[in-house]
Design an enzyme around this catalytic site. Sequence first.
Site, PDB file in Angstrom:
ATOM      1  N   LYS A   1       0.771  -1.391   0.146  1.00 22.45           N
ATOM      2  CA  LYS A   1       0.005   0.146  -0.106  1.00 22.45           C
ATOM      3  C   LYS A   1       0.886   1.384  -0.184  1.00 22.45           C
ATOM      4  O   LYS A   1       0.680   2.434  -0.786  1.00 22.45           O
ATOM      5  CB  LYS A   1      -0.757  -0.100   1.005  1.00 22.45           C
ATOM      6  CG  LYS A   1      -2.028   1.093   1.277  1.00 22.45           C
ATOM      7  CD  LYS A   1      -2.828   0.807   2.565  1.00 22.45           C
ATOM      8  CE  LYS A   1      -3.767   1.985   2.673  1.00 22.45           C
ATOM      9  NZ  LYS A   1      -4.959   1.815   1.984  1.00 22.45           N
TER      10      LYS A   1
ATOM     11  N   HIS B   1     -19.827   9.902   1.622  1.00 23.34           N
ATOM     12  CA  HIS B   1     -20.364   8.389   2.243  1.00 23.34           C
ATOM     13  C   HIS B   1     -21.682   8.485   2.167  1.00 23.34           C
ATOM     14  O   HIS B   1     -22.442   9.302   2.441  1.00 23.34           O
ATOM     15  CB  HIS B   1     -19.952   8.325   3.513  1.00 23.34           C
ATOM     16  CG  HIS B   1     -20.011   6.885   4.088  1.00 23.34           C
ATOM     17  ND1 HIS B   1     -19.292   6.011   3.649  1.00 23.34           N
ATOM     18  CD2 HIS B   1     -20.932   6.691   5.066  1.00 23.34           C
ATOM     19  CE1 HIS B   1     -19.982   4.648   4.283  1.00 23.34           C
ATOM     20  NE2 HIS B   1     -20.886   5.255   5.070  1.00 23.34           N
TER      21      HIS B   1
ATOM     22  N   MET C   1     -12.967   2.989  -3.241  1.00 24.10           N
ATOM     23  CA  MET C   1     -13.143   2.081  -2.476  1.00 24.10           C
ATOM     24  C   MET C   1     -12.122   1.600  -1.484  1.00 24.10           C
ATOM     25  O   MET C   1     -12.094   0.290  -1.170  1.00 24.10           O
ATOM     26  CB  MET C   1     -14.175   1.028  -3.343  1.00 24.10           C
ATOM     27  CG  MET C   1     -15.319   1.577  -3.726  1.00 24.10           C
ATOM     28  SD  MET C   1     -16.560   2.088  -2.556  1.00 24.10           S
ATOM     29  CE  MET C   1     -17.854   2.533  -3.502  1.00 24.10           C
ATOM     30  N   ARG C   2     -10.951   2.259  -1.431  1.00 17.19           N
ATOM     31  CA  ARG C   2     -10.098   2.186  -0.305  1.00 17.19           C
ATOM     32  C   ARG C   2      -9.664   3.031   0.731  1.00 17.19           C
ATOM     33  O   ARG C   2     -10.078   4.175   0.615  1.00 17.19           O
ATOM     34  CB  ARG C   2      -8.612   2.205  -1.432  1.00 17.19           C
ATOM     35  CG  ARG C   2      -8.489   0.868  -2.172  1.00 17.19           C
ATOM     36  CD  ARG C   2      -7.371   0.975  -3.312  1.00 17.19           C
ATOM     37  NE  ARG C   2      -7.474   0.122  -4.244  1.00 17.19           N
ATOM     38  CZ  ARG C   2      -7.083  -1.116  -4.143  1.00 17.19           C
ATOM     39  NH1 ARG C   2      -6.229  -1.409  -3.133  1.00 17.19           N
ATOM     40  NH2 ARG C   2      -7.404  -2.147  -4.862  1.00 17.19           N
ATOM     41  N   LEU C   3      -8.989   2.464   1.801  1.00 15.04           N
ATOM     42  CA  LEU C   3      -8.771   3.332   2.829  1.00 15.04           C
ATOM     43  C   LEU C   3      -7.508   4.154   2.482  1.00 15.04           C
ATOM     44  O   LEU C   3      -6.564   3.694   1.794  1.00 15.04           O
ATOM     45  CB  LEU C   3      -8.433   2.508   4.159  1.00 15.04           C
ATOM     46  CG  LEU C   3      -9.642   2.163   5.026  1.00 15.04           C
ATOM     47  CD1 LEU C   3      -9.141   1.366   6.085  1.00 15.04           C
ATOM     48  CD2 LEU C   3     -10.358   3.417   5.474  1.00 15.04           C
ATOM     49  N   ILE C   4      -7.469   5.194   2.779  1.00 19.04           N
ATOM     50  CA  ILE C   4      -6.162   6.269   2.600  1.00 19.04           C
ATOM     51  C   ILE C   4      -5.314   5.926   3.846  1.00 19.04           C
ATOM     52  O   ILE C   4      -5.584   5.840   5.019  1.00 19.04           O
ATOM     53  CB  ILE C   4      -6.799   7.874   2.516  1.00 19.04           C
ATOM     54  CG1 ILE C   4      -7.780   8.157   1.508  1.00 19.04           C
ATOM     55  CG2 ILE C   4      -5.304   8.535   2.256  1.00 19.04           C
ATOM     56  CD1 ILE C   4      -7.219   7.739   0.219  1.00 19.04           C
TER      57      ILE C   4
HETATM   58  C1  GAR Z   1     -21.440   6.690  -4.157  1.00 18.42           C
HETATM   59  O1  GAR Z   1     -22.788   6.270  -3.611  1.00 18.42           O
HETATM   60  C2  GAR Z   1     -20.465   7.056  -3.100  1.00 18.42           C
HETATM   61  O2  GAR Z   1     -21.160   7.657  -1.781  1.00 18.42           O
HETATM   62  C3  GAR Z   1     -20.054   5.580  -2.391  1.00 18.42           C
HETATM   63  O3  GAR Z   1     -20.037   4.862  -3.732  1.00 18.42           O
HETATM   64  C4  GAR Z   1     -21.050   5.624  -4.711  1.00 18.42           C
HETATM   65  C5  GAR Z   1     -19.937   5.690  -5.916  1.00 18.42           C
HETATM   66  O4  GAR Z   1     -20.981   6.006  -6.877  1.00 18.42           O
HETATM   67  N1  GAR Z   1     -18.823   5.812  -1.643  1.00 18.42           N
HETATM   68  C6  GAR Z   1     -18.839   4.890  -0.808  1.00 18.42           C
HETATM   69  O5  GAR Z   1     -19.275   3.666  -0.496  1.00 18.42           O
HETATM   70  C7  GAR Z   1     -17.336   5.133  -0.015  1.00 18.42           C
HETATM   71  N2  GAR Z   1     -17.092   4.075   1.177  1.00 18.42           N
HETATM   72  P1  GAR Z   1     -20.287   7.096  -7.971  1.00 18.42           P
HETATM   73  O6  GAR Z   1     -19.118   6.288  -8.799  1.00 18.42           O
HETATM   74  O7  GAR Z   1     -21.569   7.217  -9.042  1.00 18.42           O
HETATM   75  O8  GAR Z   1     -19.840   8.260  -7.502  1.00 18.42           O
END
Ligand code: GAR
Length: 203
Positions: A67, A111, A92-95
């Site tokens: 990482k 979120h 979708m990853r932790l920083i």
């Molecule tokens: C969105 O609903 C965002 O809030 C979520 O993923 C989706 C991405 O949609 N993020 C998370 O769950 C982060 N943990 P998008 O690619 O159309 O913006």
Amino acid sequence: MTTNIAVLVSGRGSNLQSIIDNIENRYIQDAKISVVISDVGDAYALERARNHGICDVFIDPSDHPGKKEYENEIMKVLEDNDVDLVLLAGYMRLIGKDLIKSYRNRIINIHPALLPSFKGLHAQQQAFDYGVKVSGCTVHFVDEGMDTGPIIIQKCVPVLEDDTVETLANRILEQEHRIFPEAVKLFVEGKLKVEGRIVVHRN
Ligand code: GAR
């Protein structure tokens, strides 16, 4: 002075699109998306960036031993583009801690739940399964925890009796597309002050 923005993505990129649109229609002024970085090669978000003439970069985590090395490459791209603000738009990853240290209170995440409830992945599903009567979305600064940083804006939506996870997620997404640009505008205009856990909105 123009705020240079990097957007980190992993998928569809509808939140990226809402930021692009709100810069193009000048709701957000004095800001530019300098680069879009994805950890997924075929993320549709990359195509959205290209459609708007924005530099897009795919950094493959599996090309790196760990990482730290992966994020070092992200940091190099951020430095090369003089980035002031990093947005996580469905990333979708932790920083990791080095990146957070370099961009303290300059990384903002969206979120799809009312934090501190339903952190992590599949937040809409978690809320739906729990049976809450309201859910929503949260824009927050990113700290070392998972979805724990100081909250900038939240918006509620009702959970209706005939909802499915999809209809609920769509209702939440509609609000995401409002509050994410709103938070970016406040940041760019220098109107956000972080005092411990509390984010003060200045006039
Ligand atoms: C969105 O609903 C965002 O809030 C979520 O993923 C989706 C991405 O949609 N993020 C998370 O769950 C982060 N943990 P998008 O690619 O159309 O913006």
